[in-house]
Design a protein around this motif. Structure first.
Motif, PDB file in Angstrom:
ATOM      1  N   SER A  34       0.834  -1.199   0.000  1.00 56.21           N
ATOM      2  CA  SER A  34       0.000   0.000   0.000  1.00 56.21           C
ATOM      3  C   SER A  34       0.866   1.245   0.000  1.00 56.21           C
ATOM      4  O   SER A  34       2.043   1.211   0.360  1.00 56.21           O
ATOM      5  CB  SER A  34      -0.931   0.011   1.221  1.00 56.21           C
ATOM      6  OG  SER A  34      -0.188   0.059   2.425  1.00 56.21           O
ATOM      7  N   SER A  36       0.482   5.715   0.764  1.00 57.27           N
ATOM      8  CA  SER A  36      -0.379   6.790   1.266  1.00 57.27           C
ATOM      9  C   SER A  36       0.352   8.120   1.162  1.00 57.27           C
ATOM     10  O   SER A  36       1.588   8.172   1.119  1.00 57.27           O
ATOM     11  CB  SER A  36      -0.793   6.533   2.718  1.00 57.27           C
ATOM     12  OG  SER A  36       0.337   6.566   3.575  1.00 57.27           O
ATOM     13  N   GLN A  48      -4.150   0.662  -2.183  1.00 58.98           N
ATOM     14  CA  GLN A  48      -3.549  -0.634  -1.858  1.00 58.98           C
ATOM     15  C   GLN A  48      -3.971  -1.701  -2.848  1.00 58.98           C
ATOM     16  O   GLN A  48      -5.005  -1.582  -3.521  1.00 58.98           O
ATOM     17  CB  GLN A  48      -3.918  -1.085  -0.445  1.00 58.98           C
ATOM     18  CG  GLN A  48      -5.366  -1.465  -0.251  1.00 58.98           C
ATOM     19  CD  GLN A  48      -5.616  -2.159   1.080  1.00 58.98           C
ATOM     20  OE1 GLN A  48      -6.248  -3.209   1.139  1.00 58.98           O
ATOM     21  NE2 GLN A  48      -5.139  -1.562   2.165  1.00 58.98           N
ATOM     22  N   ARG A  50      -4.322  -6.044  -2.981  1.00 58.98           N
ATOM     23  CA  ARG A  50      -4.355  -7.233  -2.137  1.00 58.98           C
ATOM     24  C   ARG A  50      -4.428  -8.502  -2.986  1.00 58.98           C
ATOM     25  O   ARG A  50      -5.311  -8.636  -3.832  1.00 58.98           O
ATOM     26  CB  ARG A  50      -5.564  -7.201  -1.189  1.00 58.98           C
ATOM     27  CG  ARG A  50      -5.545  -8.320  -0.148  1.00 58.98           C
ATOM     28  CD  ARG A  50      -6.748  -8.224   0.777  1.00 58.98           C
ATOM     29  NE  ARG A  50      -7.971  -8.655   0.120  1.00 58.98           N
ATOM     30  CZ  ARG A  50      -9.190  -8.505   0.628  1.00 58.98           C
ATOM     31  NH1 ARG A  50      -9.353  -7.895   1.776  1.00 58.98           N
ATOM     32  NH2 ARG A  50     -10.247  -8.931  -0.033  1.00 58.98           N
ATOM     33  N   ARG A  84     -13.444  -0.272  -3.563  1.00 53.52           N
ATOM     34  CA  ARG A  84     -12.606  -1.456  -3.789  1.00 53.52           C
ATOM     35  C   ARG A  84     -13.216  -2.305  -4.901  1.00 53.52           C
ATOM     36  O   ARG A  84     -14.424  -2.555  -4.923  1.00 53.52           O
ATOM     37  CB  ARG A  84     -12.495  -2.300  -2.519  1.00 53.52           C
ATOM     38  CG  ARG A  84     -11.729  -3.614  -2.736  1.00 53.52           C
ATOM     39  CD  ARG A  84     -11.795  -4.528  -1.541  1.00 53.52           C
ATOM     40  NE  ARG A  84     -11.069  -3.975  -0.411  1.00 53.52           N
ATOM     41  CZ  ARG A  84     -11.018  -4.545   0.794  1.00 53.52           C
ATOM     42  NH1 ARG A  84     -11.656  -5.685   1.010  1.00 53.52           N
ATOM     43  NH2 ARG A  84     -10.339  -3.975   1.762  1.00 53.52           N
ATOM     44  N   LYS A 217       2.258  -7.419   5.071  1.00 52.47           N
ATOM     45  CA  LYS A 217       1.959  -6.063   4.628  1.00 52.47           C
ATOM     46  C   LYS A 217       3.237  -5.238   4.428  1.00 52.47           C
ATOM     47  O   LYS A 217       4.195  -5.360   5.191  1.00 52.47           O
ATOM     48  CB  LYS A 217       1.078  -5.347   5.664  1.00 52.47           C
ATOM     49  CG  LYS A 217      -0.192  -6.087   6.019  1.00 52.47           C
ATOM     50  CD  LYS A 217      -0.931  -5.385   7.150  1.00 52.47           C
ATOM     51  CE  LYS A 217      -2.145  -6.153   7.604  1.00 52.47           C
ATOM     52  NZ  LYS A 217      -2.851  -5.489   8.736  1.00 52.47           N
ATOM     53  N   SER A 219       3.954  -1.027   3.503  1.00 45.48           N
ATOM     54  CA  SER A 219       3.348   0.276   3.228  1.00 45.48           C
ATOM     55  C   SER A 219       4.419   1.342   3.084  1.00 45.48           C
ATOM     56  O   SER A 219       5.470   1.294   3.737  1.00 45.48           O
ATOM     57  CB  SER A 219       2.367   0.663   4.349  1.00 45.48           C
ATOM     58  OG  SER A 219       3.054   0.832   5.571  1.00 45.48           O
TER      59      SER A 219
END
Length: 239
Positions: A34, A36, A48, A50, A84, A217, A219
């Motif tokens: 992800s 931001s 993001q 997935r 999404r 994850k 980010s």
């Protein structure tokens, strides 16, 4: 020393959940990168991707792309909305969501909670939603606690979340499932964060399709990265 602590935590989590997962139908995995960017003190945008696996990591489950916007009302309360799109071999679906979040720090601890409404449908076509498959309306209520290990970049957290299915029949609100999660994050330089978590979905459907999910994850905070770059340039200038 910190890296050794993080490795020990990973090993302990893996052993603990390996034993628990033997009692349930499926062990799934997710990889979630992800990014931001905080525009200012009020606005933040994020995106993001997935990728999900099922049947003990042996089969592709789905992939999803998400975009959301967050607005800080106060230092502790914010609202968010987003979209999404999820695709799999069997079906695709669209999800619109919005909610309110609470986030408060108490020294090394952080308390967070939120309420989110989500609308999920296979198509926005009115005839599809009326005659083929009705959209899912879900209300999610979440509460959790995070702990930052002193003098380290490691955050440990745990949370519980309740999924309520909103229907139009005699029973307008049904408990769909409860989710229990534990996880760890490690913050690197330049806004990079790596983490993993385990969550267990306790479903209420007759087939009891409970599951454990391992999430990996990564980010990137663009504004944190830019701040670090500017700070390094300023140091070199001063030298």
């Amino acid at each position: 020393m910190i890296k050794k602590q993080l490795l020990c935590l990973i090993i302990l989590f893996l052993f603990a959940f390996e034993g628990l997962c033997q009692n349930y139908t499926d062990f799934q995995g997710r990889f979630i990168p992800s990014v931001s960017y905080r525009i200012n003190d009020k606005w933040k945008i994020a995106g993001q991707y997935r990728y999900s696996l099922q049947k003990d990591f042996q089969e592709f489950r789905s992939s999803a792309a998400q975009f959301d916007i967050e607005y800080n009302i106060t230092e502790t309360i914010s609202i968010e909305t987003g979209y999404r799109f999820t695709t799999s071999f069997q079906e695709d679906n669209h999800r619109l969501f919005g909610g309110i979040k609470y986030d408060k720090k108490f020294n090394a601890f952080r308390l967070f909670s939120g309420i989110k409404y989500q609308f999920t449908t296979g198509s926005f076509d009115s005839r599809y939603m009326k005659y083929f498959e009705r959209p899912n309306h879900t209300l999610r209520e979440k509460i959790g606690l995070e702990y930052n290990i002193p003098n380290s970049k490691i955050d440990l957290y745990t949370s519980a979340e309740l999924f309520l299915r909103l229907a139009e029949d005699e029973d307008p609100v049904k408990i769909n499932r409860a989710r229990y999660e534990i996880g760890v994050d490690y913050k690197f330089k330049y806004g990079n964060t790596f983490g993993f978590s385990f969550f267990y979905d306790d479903r209420t459907n007759p087939r009891k399709t409970d599951r454990f999910v391992l999430e990996t994850k990564y980010s990137l905070s663009i504004d944190d990265m830019l701040k670090k770059i500017r700070k390094n340039k300023q140091k070199k200038t001063e030298e």
